[in-house]
Enzyme design. Structure first.
Site, mmCIF file in Angstrom:
data_model
loop_
_atom_site.group_PDB
_atom_site.id
_atom_site.type_symbol
_atom_site.label_atom_id
_atom_site.label_comp_id
_atom_site.label_asym_id
_atom_site.label_seq_id
_atom_site.Cartn_x
_atom_site.Cartn_y
_atom_site.Cartn_z
ATOM 1 N N GLU A 287 4.866 28.519 -61.259
ATOM 2 C CA GLU A 287 5.046 29.214 -60.031
ATOM 3 C C GLU A 287 6.632 29.703 -60.021
ATOM 4 O OE1 GLU A 287 4.316 26.210 -56.944
ATOM 5 O OE2 GLU A 287 2.044 26.638 -57.055
ATOM 6 N N PRO A 288 7.044 30.395 -60.893
ATOM 7 C CA PRO A 288 8.204 30.886 -60.815
ATOM 8 C C PRO A 288 8.451 31.985 -59.865
ATOM 9 C CG PRO A 288 7.425 31.721 -62.978
ATOM 10 C CD PRO A 288 6.166 30.870 -62.206
ATOM 11 N N GLY A 289 9.615 32.123 -59.307
ATOM 12 C CA GLY A 289 9.961 33.233 -58.342
ATOM 13 C C GLY A 289 11.356 33.715 -58.771
ATOM 14 N N ARG A 290 12.307 33.064 -58.536
ATOM 15 C CA ARG A 290 13.611 33.555 -58.508
ATOM 16 C C ARG A 290 14.057 33.879 -60.019
ATOM 17 N NH1 ARG A 290 18.020 31.792 -55.926
ATOM 18 N NH2 ARG A 290 16.783 30.021 -55.245
ATOM 19 N N ARG A 326 21.845 34.847 -48.637
ATOM 20 C CA ARG A 326 22.137 33.749 -49.237
ATOM 21 C C ARG A 326 23.646 33.173 -49.283
ATOM 22 N NH1 ARG A 326 21.775 33.572 -54.030
ATOM 23 N NH2 ARG A 326 21.025 31.723 -54.476
ATOM 24 N N TYR A 330 23.395 29.373 -48.231
ATOM 25 C CA TYR A 330 23.676 28.475 -49.211
ATOM 26 C C TYR A 330 24.899 28.503 -49.761
ATOM 27 C CZ TYR A 330 18.225 29.492 -49.107
ATOM 28 O OH TYR A 330 17.287 29.899 -48.862
ATOM 29 N N CYS A 356 28.363 40.575 -36.140
ATOM 30 C CA CYS A 356 29.356 39.758 -35.695
ATOM 31 C C CYS A 356 29.406 38.398 -35.478
ATOM 32 C CB CYS A 356 29.487 40.260 -33.731
ATOM 33 S SG CYS A 356 29.172 41.967 -33.895
ATOM 34 N N GLU A 357 29.731 37.918 -36.860
ATOM 35 C CA GLU A 357 29.574 36.479 -37.256
ATOM 36 C C GLU A 357 30.678 36.229 -38.229
ATOM 37 O OE1 GLU A 357 26.920 33.818 -36.836
ATOM 38 O OE2 GLU A 357 25.630 35.036 -35.596
ATOM 39 N N TYR A 385 15.153 36.255 -52.836
ATOM 40 C CA TYR A 385 15.652 35.866 -51.537
ATOM 41 C C TYR A 385 16.615 36.782 -50.832
ATOM 42 C CZ TYR A 385 13.078 32.100 -53.593
ATOM 43 O OH TYR A 385 12.025 31.045 -54.224
HETATM 44 C C1 LIG Z 1 9.614 28.625 -53.372
HETATM 45 C C2 LIG Z 1 8.606 27.944 -54.086
HETATM 46 C C3 LIG Z 1 8.384 28.402 -55.469
HETATM 47 C C4 LIG Z 1 9.396 29.247 -56.142
HETATM 48 O O1 LIG Z 1 10.688 28.636 -56.302
HETATM 49 P P1 LIG Z 1 11.711 29.635 -57.304
HETATM 50 O O2 LIG Z 1 12.831 28.732 -57.270
HETATM 51 O O3 LIG Z 1 11.944 31.077 -56.557
HETATM 52 O O4 LIG Z 1 11.063 29.430 -58.639
HETATM 53 C C5 LIG Z 1 7.202 28.103 -56.214
HETATM 54 N N1 LIG Z 1 6.366 27.192 -55.488
HETATM 55 C C6 LIG Z 1 6.726 26.709 -54.436
HETATM 56 C C7 LIG Z 1 5.566 25.623 -53.684
HETATM 57 C C8 LIG Z 1 7.559 27.027 -53.565
HETATM 58 O O5 LIG Z 1 7.902 26.578 -52.321
#
Ligand SMILES: *Cc1c(COP(=O)(O)O)cnc(C)c1O
Length: 431
Positions: A287-290, A326, A330, A356-357, A385
């Site tokens: 499940e890659p996102g970033r 971000r 973070y 305004c922060e 993100y």
């Molecule tokens: C956020 C998330 C991801 C993706 O994470 P990345 O750091 O963006 O790769 C995959 N699986 C689950 C369950 C998540 O909550």
């Protein structure tokens, strides 16, 4: 095995001395003129290339790359990925709606994660026929069984286990320790699988794990998968045969602009996962996102004001924390570069937005080449993100988004209008 796709240079580059920053073959100065700022610009080519890296790395086994939609949920990006065989990891009914809008035939490639799924969200996903529910508690498993029975639609589930593995990342995005709200204690999982083995509305399809985000080392992924594989083996000996292992997402990128070999990173990650999986022969989900979208994106902003307070210089841009949170959330670092660099020596400045922060900053004491009001700057590695976490705070309109493919740039989201923002609100005197 076929050769991996050749890594291309960073999508954001200056093609020649004196020329403005480009995304692929398209000038960001041109895009800013055409679509105004703040503007998110993404490289479709790099996103496709990153997906191919994962697909190649796991080519020798049955696998599915389920892109984590929450990283960047633009319909155009979902469509691009679906067209190249990706599945999706969703965390809400809204994200399922997005996937089905972008790719109506992708339901069978969707896994549904998240610690608080509602009955309507579960019903929606059951009716759509998703691949797997990643269940995060006993209560959720009971709810899933009840909804499946009610709709007479069997539910494929995986328990999201909490492997108690430490991954070195920001505490807000670390999820794999027992003290976190995520998953089911891996020591409890076996009993839970057994307790529902006879439920005709629940199919134990897999097991999932996700230890956090922006994790730079491959080692904790391998460690987590090894614990999961051990559980899969124990269950098999007890007659419960799981078809899928979902290794989650979380592979990190380099926000500090050094040389970054994405192919080597993915290869190292894949080796750690394969190692941990040992003899497992079923389907692998990841499940890659970033990693797929972060470095493909930049936020282009225009400098409104350069002002000095005491001995500090503030560069105030038309982008703000509502567009990219971000750094505020973070303490994240984003490289910032001028679109058309000026000659002269660099000075330390704070790059901030108009909100305004005092938390509304992109960089503090950052050495930047000379900058004047009206100049364009690009905040790099903003594809993940970024817009996905944006808001309308200060009644600011969310940026437009452009997707660049080769020499072609297409608007994939128009800038919001004030009418968009006010539409849901009701007149006090009219009701
Ligand atoms: C956020 C998330 C991801 C993706 O994470 P990345 O750091 O963006 O790769 C995959 N699986 C689950 C369950 C998540 O909550």
């Amino acid at each position: 095995m076929t050769k991996p796709p050749a890594p291309s240079p960073r999508p954001f580059h200056y093609p020649a001395p004196g020329s403005p920053l480009h995304c692929g073959k398209v000038s960001l100065a041109t895009l800013a003129r055409r679509y105004q700022t703040p503007l998110y610009v993404y490289s479709a080519d790099q996103i496709a290339e990153r997906l191919a890296l994962f697909q190649h790395a796991f080519a020798s086994r049955d696998h599915l790359v389920c892109y984590a939609v929450k990283a960047n949920s633009a319909l155009a990006i979902l469509k691009l990925l679906a067209g190249r065989g990706a599945g999706f990891d969703i965390v809400s009914g809204g994200e399922l709606q997005r996937v089905l809008t972008a790719a109506p035939d992708a339901a069978g490639r969707v896994v549904f994660s998240g610690v608080g799924k509602t009955a309507p969200e579960i019903d929606f996903a059951l009716n759509a026929g998703i691949l797997q529910f990643n269940v995060e508690s006993e209560a959720e498993l009971a709810l899933l069984a009840a909804r499946a029975r009610k709709l007479q639609l069997p539910a494929r589930f995986a328990l999201r286990v909490n492997p108690d593995v430490f991954a070195d990342t920001h505490p807000y995005i670390s999820t794999g320790l027992r003290e976190h709200k995520f998953g089911i204690d891996i020591r409890r999982a076996r009993a839970l699988y057994k307790s529902v083995a006879r439920n005709r509305w629940l199919e134990a399809h897999g097991v999932s794990v996700h230890i956090g985000s922006q994790i730079r080392s491959a080692q904790p992924f391998g460690q987590a998968i090894e614990r999961v594989a051990k559980l899969v083996g124990q269950l098999r000996r007890e007659g419960i045969v799981l078809k899928a292992v979902d290794a989650g997402g979380g592979l990190g990128i380099d926000y500090h602009g050094g040389p970054f070999d994405a192919a080597a990173k993915v290869a190292e990650y894949a080796a750690a996962v394969e190692d941990g999986l040992a003899g497992f022969e079923g389907q692998l989900l990841i499940e890659p996102g970033r990693f797929l979208v972060a470095q493909a994106g930049a936020l282009v902003a225009r400098v409104l004001v350069v002002k000095r307070n005491g001995n500090k210089t503030f560069v105030i841009t038309d982008a703000a924390m509502n567009d990219l949170i971000r750094p505020a959330l973070y303490q994240a670092h984003h490289d910032i570069v001028p679109v058309s660099p000026r000659a002269g020596s660099a000075h330390a400045v704070d790059v901030v937005g108009p909100v305004c922060e005092s938390g509304d900053f992109f960089a503090r004491d950052r050495k930047l080449a000379p900058i004047k009001p009206g100049d364009l700057v690009a905040l790099l590695d903003a594809g993940a993100y970024g817009l996905a976490q944006s808001s309308n705070y200060n009644t600011r309109l969310r940026p437009a988004e452009v997707l660049v493919e080769g020499s072609k740039a297409r608007l994939i989201r128009r800038r919001e209008t004030i009418a968009d923002l006010l539409a849901p609100e009701l007149d006090l005197d009219a009701n």
